[in-house]
Design a protein around this motif. Structure first.
Motif, PDB file in Angstrom:
ATOM      1  N   ALA A 127     -42.728-109.521  53.598  1.00 45.57           N
ATOM      2  CA  ALA A 127     -43.403-108.957  52.421  1.00 45.57           C
ATOM      3  C   ALA A 127     -42.772-107.625  52.026  1.00 45.57           C
ATOM      4  CB  ALA A 127     -44.896-108.784  52.700  1.00 45.57           C
ATOM      5  N   ASP A 128     -42.497-106.782  53.020  1.00 48.89           N
ATOM      6  CA  ASP A 128     -41.851-105.495  52.746  1.00 48.89           C
ATOM      7  C   ASP A 128     -40.458-105.695  52.155  1.00 48.89           C
ATOM      8  OD1 ASP A 128     -44.092-104.248  53.810  1.00 48.89           O
ATOM      9  OD2 ASP A 128     -43.137-103.803  55.745  1.00 48.89           O
ATOM     10  N   LEU A 129     -39.712-106.626  52.716  1.00 48.39           N
ATOM     11  CA  LEU A 129     -38.362-106.891  52.241  1.00 48.39           C
ATOM     12  C   LEU A 129     -38.384-107.438  50.817  1.00 48.39           C
ATOM     13  CD1 LEU A 129     -35.365-106.885  52.831  1.00 48.39           C
ATOM     14  CD2 LEU A 129     -35.646-109.102  53.947  1.00 48.39           C
ATOM     15  N   THR A 148     -24.809-101.655  44.409  1.00 47.89           N
ATOM     16  CA  THR A 148     -23.395-101.930  44.667  1.00 47.89           C
ATOM     17  C   THR A 148     -23.274-103.336  45.247  1.00 47.89           C
ATOM     18  OG1 THR A 148     -23.434-101.141  46.948  1.00 47.89           O
ATOM     19  CG2 THR A 148     -23.009 -99.493  45.205  1.00 47.89           C
ATOM     20  N   PRO A 149     -22.078-103.913  45.222  1.00 47.46           N
ATOM     21  CA  PRO A 149     -21.903-105.225  45.855  1.00 47.46           C
ATOM     22  C   PRO A 149     -22.298-105.200  47.341  1.00 47.46           C
ATOM     23  CG  PRO A 149     -20.037-104.758  44.439  1.00 47.46           C
ATOM     24  CD  PRO A 149     -20.874-103.496  44.493  1.00 47.46           C
ATOM     25  N   GLY A 150     -22.043-104.090  48.020  1.00 45.11           N
ATOM     26  CA  GLY A 150     -22.421-103.984  49.438  1.00 45.11           C
ATOM     27  C   GLY A 150     -23.925-104.021  49.621  1.00 45.11           C
ATOM     28  N   ALA A 154     -28.952-109.745  50.635  1.00 44.95           N
ATOM     29  CA  ALA A 154     -28.877-111.199  50.830  1.00 44.95           C
ATOM     30  C   ALA A 154     -28.938-111.564  52.308  1.00 44.95           C
ATOM     31  CB  ALA A 154     -27.608-111.752  50.191  1.00 44.95           C
ATOM     32  N   VAL A 155     -28.258-110.801  53.148  1.00 42.74           N
ATOM     33  CA  VAL A 155     -28.280-111.048  54.597  1.00 42.74           C
ATOM     34  C   VAL A 155     -29.699-110.879  55.140  1.00 42.74           C
ATOM     35  CG1 VAL A 155     -27.497-110.140  56.837  1.00 42.74           C
ATOM     36  CG2 VAL A 155     -25.858-110.476  54.973  1.00 42.74           C
ATOM     37  N   SER A 167     -34.913-113.189  56.965  1.00 42.85           N
ATOM     38  CA  SER A 167     -36.363-113.232  56.793  1.00 42.85           C
ATOM     39  C   SER A 167     -36.828-114.628  56.400  1.00 42.85           C
ATOM     40  CB  SER A 167     -36.785-112.206  55.739  1.00 42.85           C
ATOM     41  OG  SER A 167     -38.175-112.168  55.627  1.00 42.85           O
ATOM     42  N   LEU A 168     -36.086-115.278  55.516  1.00 44.83           N
ATOM     43  CA  LEU A 168     -36.443-116.637  55.099  1.00 44.83           C
ATOM     44  C   LEU A 168     -36.376-117.607  56.274  1.00 44.83           C
ATOM     45  CD1 LEU A 168     -37.234-118.515  52.803  1.00 44.83           C
ATOM     46  CD2 LEU A 168     -34.807-118.750  52.258  1.00 44.83           C
TER      47      LEU A 168
END
Length: 90
Positions: free
Chosen positions: A24-26, A40-42, A48-49, A54-55
Motif C-alpha cells: 500500500a505504501d509503495l 529519471t529512468p533510474g 518497477a523493481v 511487492s506484486l
C-alpha cells in the motif's frame, strides 16, 4: 488440519500484514512519483523493481489465502441442472 490460530499462523498473518502494508505504501509512492513527471529512468527502473517484488508478495498471499478457502459444494458458474448460467452482457 489447523484452525489457523496457532503460533505459526499468527506469525504468517503478521508477515502478510506487513507485506500488504508495504504494498500500500509503495503504491502511494508510485502514484506520487508518476504524478510529478520529473522522474529519471533510474527512478522508474527502481520503482518497477520494487513494484514487481511487492506484486510477487501480494500474489503469493492471495494464492495462500485462496488455498485455505473451503472448496464449494458446487461450481458457482453452474446452475442446479449442471449447465452453465448464460453470461450477461453489460
Amino acid at each position: 488440519m489447523s484452525d489457523g490460530t496457532g503460533y505459526v499462523a499468527r506469525v504468517a498473518d503478521s508477515i502478510e500484514a506487513a507485506q500488504l502494508g508495504s504494498a500500500a505504501d509503495l503504491t502511494e509512492e508510485a502514484l506520487r512519483v508518476l504524478a510529478e513527471c520529473t522522474w529519471t529512468p533510474g527512478e522508474i527502473h527502481l520503482l518497477a523493481v520494487e513494484l514487481t517484488a511487492s506484486l510477487i508478495d501480494v500474489r503469493r498471499i492471495a494464492e495462500s489465502r485462496g488455498a485455505r478457502l473451503p472448496a464449494p459444494d458446487h461450481d458457482p458458474d453452474m446452475g442446479a441442472t449442471g449447465r452453465e448460467h448464460p453470461q450477461t452482457m453489460p
